[in-house]
Motif scaffolding. Structure first.
Motif, PDB file in Angstrom:
ATOM      1  N   GLY A  88      33.890  23.675  53.485  1.00 47.16           N
ATOM      2  CA  GLY A  88      35.372  23.121  53.371  1.00 47.16           C
ATOM      3  C   GLY A  88      36.319  24.289  53.408  1.00 47.16           C
ATOM      4  O   GLY A  88      36.499  25.135  54.691  1.00 47.16           O
ATOM      5  N   GLU A  89      36.984  24.260  52.338  1.00 41.92           N
ATOM      6  CA  GLU A  89      37.967  25.457  52.154  1.00 41.92           C
ATOM      7  C   GLU A  89      37.271  26.824  51.940  1.00 41.92           C
ATOM      8  O   GLU A  89      36.322  26.812  51.226  1.00 41.92           O
ATOM      9  CB  GLU A  89      38.632  25.252  50.750  1.00 41.92           C
ATOM     10  N   VAL A  90      37.979  27.888  52.654  1.00 43.03           N
ATOM     11  CA  VAL A  90      37.357  29.384  52.524  1.00 43.03           C
ATOM     12  C   VAL A  90      38.643  30.454  52.170  1.00 43.03           C
ATOM     13  O   VAL A  90      39.574  30.089  52.957  1.00 43.03           O
ATOM     14  CB  VAL A  90      36.484  29.843  53.898  1.00 43.03           C
ATOM     15  N   GLU A  91      38.185  31.196  51.066  1.00 40.51           N
ATOM     16  CA  GLU A  91      39.350  32.140  50.861  1.00 40.51           C
ATOM     17  C   GLU A  91      38.861  33.440  51.011  1.00 40.51           C
ATOM     18  O   GLU A  91      37.624  33.633  50.498  1.00 40.51           O
ATOM     19  CB  GLU A  91      39.891  31.996  49.472  1.00 40.51           C
ATOM     20  N   ALA A  92      39.423  34.506  51.833  1.00 40.15           N
ATOM     21  CA  ALA A  92      38.692  35.760  51.827  1.00 40.15           C
ATOM     22  C   ALA A  92      39.732  36.834  51.381  1.00 40.15           C
ATOM     23  O   ALA A  92      40.947  36.872  51.085  1.00 40.15           O
ATOM     24  CB  ALA A  92      38.805  35.974  53.568  1.00 40.15           C
ATOM     25  N   ASN A  93      38.817  37.565  50.630  1.00 44.28           N
ATOM     26  CA  ASN A  93      39.869  38.832  50.017  1.00 44.28           C
ATOM     27  C   ASN A  93      39.082  40.170  50.429  1.00 44.28           C
ATOM     28  O   ASN A  93      37.697  40.316  50.046  1.00 44.28           O
ATOM     29  CB  ASN A  93      39.781  38.729  48.384  1.00 44.28           C
ATOM     30  N   VAL A  94      39.846  40.859  51.209  1.00 38.82           N
ATOM     31  CA  VAL A  94      39.223  42.105  51.625  1.00 38.82           C
ATOM     32  C   VAL A  94      39.065  43.205  50.681  1.00 38.82           C
ATOM     33  O   VAL A  94      40.110  43.272  49.844  1.00 38.82           O
ATOM     34  CB  VAL A  94      39.987  42.580  52.930  1.00 38.82           C
ATOM     35  N   LEU A  95      37.881  43.984  50.465  1.00 35.81           N
ATOM     36  CA  LEU A  95      37.898  45.102  49.524  1.00 35.81           C
ATOM     37  C   LEU A  95      38.551  46.153  50.007  1.00 35.81           C
ATOM     38  O   LEU A  95      38.108  46.657  51.137  1.00 35.81           O
ATOM     39  CB  LEU A  95      36.463  45.378  49.253  1.00 35.81           C
ATOM     40  N   LEU A  96      39.472  46.748  49.005  1.00 34.31           N
ATOM     41  CA  LEU A  96      40.275  47.937  49.555  1.00 34.31           C
ATOM     42  C   LEU A  96      39.639  49.208  49.039  1.00 34.31           C
ATOM     43  O   LEU A  96      39.382  50.080  49.552  1.00 34.31           O
ATOM     44  CB  LEU A  96      41.793  47.743  49.073  1.00 34.31           C
ATOM     45  N   SER A  97      39.188  49.111  47.594  1.00 34.74           N
ATOM     46  CA  SER A  97      38.204  50.205  46.773  1.00 34.74           C
ATOM     47  C   SER A  97      37.525  49.617  45.800  1.00 34.74           C
ATOM     48  O   SER A  97      37.930  48.516  45.415  1.00 34.74           O
ATOM     49  CB  SER A  97      39.319  51.506  46.511  1.00 34.74           C
ATOM     50  N   GLU A  98      36.563  50.450  45.651  1.00 32.26           N
ATOM     51  CA  GLU A  98      35.847  50.160  44.481  1.00 32.26           C
ATOM     52  C   GLU A  98      35.673  51.277  43.628  1.00 32.26           C
ATOM     53  O   GLU A  98      35.012  52.100  43.596  1.00 32.26           O
ATOM     54  CB  GLU A  98      33.949  49.697  45.001  1.00 32.26           C
ATOM     55  N   GLU A  99      36.347  50.799  42.573  1.00 33.61           N
ATOM     56  CA  GLU A  99      36.530  51.968  41.362  1.00 33.61           C
ATOM     57  C   GLU A  99      35.425  51.919  40.343  1.00 33.61           C
ATOM     58  O   GLU A  99      35.118  52.919  40.088  1.00 33.61           O
ATOM     59  CB  GLU A  99      37.865  51.725  40.761  1.00 33.61           C
ATOM     60  N   ARG A 100      35.036  51.002  39.940  1.00 35.16           N
ATOM     61  CA  ARG A 100      34.015  50.751  38.838  1.00 35.16           C
ATOM     62  C   ARG A 100      32.594  50.477  39.728  1.00 35.16           C
ATOM     63  O   ARG A 100      32.496  49.358  39.985  1.00 35.16           O
ATOM     64  CB  ARG A 100      34.297  49.795  37.751  1.00 35.16           C
ATOM     65  N   LEU A 101      31.674  51.118  39.348  1.00 36.35           N
ATOM     66  CA  LEU A 101      30.354  50.965  39.709  1.00 36.35           C
ATOM     67  C   LEU A 101      29.653  50.357  38.583  1.00 36.35           C
ATOM     68  O   LEU A 101      29.908  50.747  37.493  1.00 36.35           O
ATOM     69  CB  LEU A 101      29.757  51.967  40.354  1.00 36.35           C
ATOM     70  N   PRO A 102      28.455  49.743  38.824  1.00 37.79           N
ATOM     71  CA  PRO A 102      27.811  49.013  37.361  1.00 37.79           C
ATOM     72  C   PRO A 102      27.320  50.252  36.786  1.00 37.79           C
ATOM     73  O   PRO A 102      26.651  51.321  37.254  1.00 37.79           O
ATOM     74  CB  PRO A 102      26.378  48.569  38.139  1.00 37.79           C
ATOM     75  N   GLY A 103      27.326  50.504  35.482  1.00 31.93           N
ATOM     76  CA  GLY A 103      26.795  51.500  34.387  1.00 31.93           C
ATOM     77  C   GLY A 103      26.095  50.970  33.206  1.00 31.93           C
ATOM     78  O   GLY A 103      26.019  49.709  33.164  1.00 31.93           O
ATOM     79  N   PRO A 104      26.066  51.827  32.176  1.00 29.92           N
ATOM     80  CA  PRO A 104      25.390  51.453  31.007  1.00 29.92           C
ATOM     81  C   PRO A 104      26.214  50.205  30.431  1.00 29.92           C
ATOM     82  O   PRO A 104      27.248  50.310  30.376  1.00 29.92           O
ATOM     83  CB  PRO A 104      25.403  52.434  30.191  1.00 29.92           C
ATOM     84  N   ILE A 105      25.538  49.337  29.568  1.00 29.14           N
ATOM     85  CA  ILE A 105      25.896  48.354  28.911  1.00 29.14           C
ATOM     86  C   ILE A 105      26.434  48.747  27.539  1.00 29.14           C
ATOM     87  O   ILE A 105      25.534  49.310  27.115  1.00 29.14           O
ATOM     88  CB  ILE A 105      25.209  46.957  29.019  1.00 29.14           C
TER      89      ILE A 105
END
Length: 151
Positions: A134-151
């Motif tokens: 039905g409804e779709v919303e798009a958000n374009v990624l501009l940059s990815e600052e945080r990557l998965p890391g230790p918890i």
């Protein structure tokens, strides 16, 4: 499953930074012998605390320069099985992640494409053609600052 002790937590901190380390290297990092570290790693895998070893690809270097997050609201809840939707959307190679979420949208998708025209093609021909969309919303990624890391 028994609770994690401080040595188990230390092992998890070590393998989060490098999942390819040998049991001997993990043991040296946390002060255990290789057999003791191997037994603990095996128990953590057997109980599901550790799952697989993730490989990270540089999608931009592979020619996929656009990442878009899509919010998908199903139009006909009840008419389309969630399993059918998930199976169909998971078969689209450009869809890198499918999350069933609570909130305004039913699903959040992470979609990669070569460029915006390629994304538009994927959106129009593949995603919008899925049953129940039905409804779709798009958000374009501009940059990815945080990557998965230790918890």
């Amino acid at each position: 499953m028994e609770p994690l002790d401080p040595k188990d937590r230390a092992i998890l901190r070590v393998v989060q930074t490098n999942a390819t380390l040998s049991a001997g290297a993990v043991g040296r990092a946390v002060g255990l012998s290789q057999p003791a570290a191997w037994r603990r790693l095996r128990r953590l895998r057997d109980t599901g605390v550790l799952r697989g070893r993730e490989l990270s690809l540089d999608l931009e270097k592979l020619g996929f320069g656009v990442t878009v997050f899509l919010g998908i609201k199903l139009a006909t809840r009840g008419r389309v099985s969630l399993d059918d939707f998930e199976r169909a959307v998971s078969a689209i190679p450009e869809v890198r992640r499918v999350d069933h979420v609570l909130g305004r949208y039913d699903y959040r998708l992470r979609v990669t494409a070569r460029d915006l025209p390629d994304f538009e093609r994927v959106l129009r021909r593949r995603i919008m053609a899925l049953p129940g969309v039905g409804e779709v919303e798009a958000n374009v990624l501009l940059s990815e600052e945080r990557l998965p890391g230790p918890i």
